[in-house]
Structures are given as structure tokens and as C-alpha cells.
Design a protein around this motif. Structure first.
Motif, PDB file in Angstrom:
ATOM      1  N   PRO A 144       0.845  -1.542  -0.237  1.00 57.93           N
ATOM      2  CA  PRO A 144      -0.208  -0.331  -0.084  1.00 57.93           C
ATOM      3  C   PRO A 144       0.794   1.045  -0.018  1.00 57.93           C
ATOM      4  O   PRO A 144       2.294   1.089   0.289  1.00 57.93           O
ATOM      5  N   SER A 145       0.446   2.508  -0.609  1.00 56.90           N
ATOM      6  CA  SER A 145       1.033   3.278  -0.952  1.00 56.90           C
ATOM      7  C   SER A 145       1.195   4.280   0.818  1.00 56.90           C
ATOM      8  O   SER A 145       0.477   3.682   1.760  1.00 56.90           O
ATOM      9  N   PRO A 146       2.311   4.676   1.280  1.00 55.64           N
ATOM     10  CA  PRO A 146       2.030   5.633   2.564  1.00 55.64           C
ATOM     11  C   PRO A 146       1.564   6.386   2.747  1.00 55.64           C
ATOM     12  O   PRO A 146       1.350   6.838   3.784  1.00 55.64           O
ATOM     13  N   LEU A 147       0.842   7.308   1.788  1.00 55.00           N
ATOM     14  CA  LEU A 147       0.210   8.406   1.562  1.00 55.00           C
ATOM     15  C   LEU A 147      -1.430   7.790   3.016  1.00 55.00           C
ATOM     16  O   LEU A 147      -1.491   7.920   3.464  1.00 55.00           O
ATOM     17  N   PHE A 148      -1.752   5.740   2.207  1.00 54.56           N
ATOM     18  CA  PHE A 148      -2.619   5.679   2.523  1.00 54.56           C
ATOM     19  C   PHE A 148      -2.562   5.504   4.491  1.00 54.56           C
ATOM     20  O   PHE A 148      -3.082   4.917   5.424  1.00 54.56           O
ATOM     21  N   GLU A 149      -1.255   5.516   4.864  1.00 58.35           N
ATOM     22  CA  GLU A 149      -0.870   5.379   6.696  1.00 58.35           C
ATOM     23  C   GLU A 149      -0.877   6.478   7.106  1.00 58.35           C
ATOM     24  O   GLU A 149      -0.179   7.101   8.381  1.00 58.35           O
TER      25      GLU A 149
END
Length: 58
Positions: free
Chosen positions: A6-11
């Protein structure tokens, strides 16, 4: 097939600027999302005859 991470954006914590519909902002707030509501509406188109009529009233 390789599994994508998953993209770090979603963390990251979500923060939203909502322009327009209050219901969308309220729904996000109910989910503990930080929301800034911007009151905006598109500018009215200017009808020259209407503007002249309004000017004459003032």
C-alpha cells in the motif's frame, strides 16, 4: 503476480478541505476526520439588463 505494498499515503492521518456540500464534511467528522469547511458557491453570471435594473433601484 507480485503483491503491491500500500502507498505510504494511506498510512497518514487524513485531513480534508471540503468545498460545498456540508453533508460530506459532517459525514467525515462522524468518522473522526479533521475537516475544514469552505463556504463557496460559483459566482453568479452577470446579466447586464438585470444589473442595470438593480443599479436603478439603488
Amino acid at each position: 503476480m507480485t503483491e503491491q505494498q500500500p502507498s505510504p499515503l494511506f498510512e497518514q492521518t487524513l485531513s480534508v478541505v471540503n468545498i460545498g456540500i456540508d453533508l460530506f464534511a459532517e459525514t467525515l467528522r462522524q468518522q473522526s476526520v479533521d475537516v475544514v469547511q469552505v463556504q463557496w458557491s460559483p459566482p453568479a453570471t452577470q446579466n447586464e439588463d438585470l444589473m442595470n435594473l438593480l443599479d436603478s433601484l439603488l
